[in-house]
Design a protein around this motif. Structure first.
Motif: not given
Length: 367
Positions: A7-15, A17-24, A286-292, A344-346
């Motif tokens: 789970l820790d690894e998934l959380v890290k990967q999703n963070q 991905a979220l940072d990259a999505h934010t920049r884009e 509830y878990y939001a539909p990250q990263p959207r 939902y790893p966030w």
């Protein structure tokens, strides 16, 4: 590896991905070639440059809070990114019981959001090819078209009722409770007619109040939700509490009808409920539909500060799609911050309820 390390690894990967999505998406919305007139104009008032100074999700705290009153009135095409001009566009409204409603322009977001949501539904309870009943608000709202697309995406057809929640809120404010009950009965009449017409409907979207009213009507006629052919229900609304969840599963539906809670709105899309676990005692997370879309539970006095896990705060929403950019908006809800989940790893949020400072002024209608 243990589950926790996975789970820790998934959380890290999703963070990441979220940072990259934010920049884009910041680059997209603030580039003069692709961005919307609204954000390109708004950027002139900032004391930073989004194109150079936003490099990760946390950098969104540099933006001032988004005020949804900005969504009232036109011209609505100021929200359309230049790169999407000319595409067929919808306008979805939210609010509007009094005054000018808030509106959001949409091209494909509702389709994308509900296709992503479709991937979370168990096929045994929401069979592919099955027809749907949309028992919720109609008119200029996202839900009707979104559920219709969900049904079509899964190979079925959606049957809809006609429901105007603004009329119900007006009746409630005038104290005309008998008329509210009549209108609710009118909506349930429509649902009963559709279910009795041989359309082989197996799936449904509805809200707690309407599901309860439909189940009670069916019981009065010697039937039930299950006997009407429904196998799976996704349900949303402020009335979906922990206590109501237990009541629905144990009293209204029985063991063979699946129900999943959802939390959504016109700006966010659809947050999914944590998979049901008897050990949770019907707790709803509830878990939001990250990263959207991203939700954070923030301090009541400092919206840039996330509260600790298990602590209470206000729900703050971020939306980042090619069609819409919302860099931080305080929802009219509060709840508790919840830990990430393998599915939902966030961060999640539980106990969602009206923000305590405005709860007394919130009117809940027929749905």
């Amino acid at each position: 590896m243990t589950d926790n390390s996975n789970l820790d690894e998934l959380v890290k990967q999703n963070q990441e991905a979220l940072d990259a999505h934010t920049r884009e998406h910041v680059q997209w919305h603030f580039n003069p070639e692709t961005g919307s007139p609204y954000w390109l104009e708004k950027a002139k008032s900032f004391d930073f440059d989004p194109l150079t100074d936003v490099n990760c999700f946390e950098d969104l705290n540099k933006f001032p809070l988004f005020e949804d009153d900005e969504l009232r009135g036109g011209p609505v095409d100021r929200w359309i990114p230049k790169a999407l001009r000319g595409k067929p566009t919808y306008v979805f409204e939210t609010g509007g019981t009094t005054g000018i409603p808030k509106s959001r322009v949409v091209i494909d977001d509702f389709r994308i959001d509900y296709e992503n949501f479709s991937d979370t539904l168990p096929d045994e309870s929401f069979p592919k090819g099955a027809n749907w009943l949309m028992l919720g608000p109609s008119g200029p709202r996202r839900l009707r078209l979104a559920v219709e697309h969900l049904a079509q995406y899964r190979g079925g057809i959606s049957f809809c009722v006609d429901l105007d929640p603004r009329w119900v809120v007006k009746l409630i404010k005038k104290g005309k409770i008998d008329e509210v009950k009549e209108y609710s009965a009118h909506v349930i009449d429509q649902a009963m007619t559709i279910l009795s017409a041989g359309h082989e409907i197996k799936c449904m979207f509805t809200t707690p109040k309407l599901l309860e009213a439909l189940a009670m009507r069916l019981m009065d006629e010697g039937s039930s939700i299950e006997e009407a052919g429904i196998k799976g229900i996704f349900c949303g609304g402020t009335e979906f509490t922990q206590q109501w969840y237990r009541f629905a599963r144990e009293e209204l539906l029985g063991e063979n009808v699946y129900i999943t809670p959802t939390y959504g709105n016109t700006l966010m899309g659809l947050a999914c409920g944590r998979p049901f676990d008897p050990a949770d005692n019907y707790k709803i997370t509830y878990y939001a539909p990250q990263p959207r879309a991203v939700i954070r539970v923030v301090d009541f006095d400092d919206h840039t500060k996330v509260v600790g896990y298990g602590e209470t705060g206000r729900v703050k929403l971020f939306t980042m799609t090619k069609e819409l950019f919302i860099p931080g908006f305080l929802e009219r809800d509060e709840g508790e911050r919840e830990v990430p989940h393998m599915k939902y790893p966030w961060d999640g949020v539980s106990g969602v309820r009206p923000f305590h400072e405005i709860a007394a002024s919130t009117t809940v209608g027929v749905y």
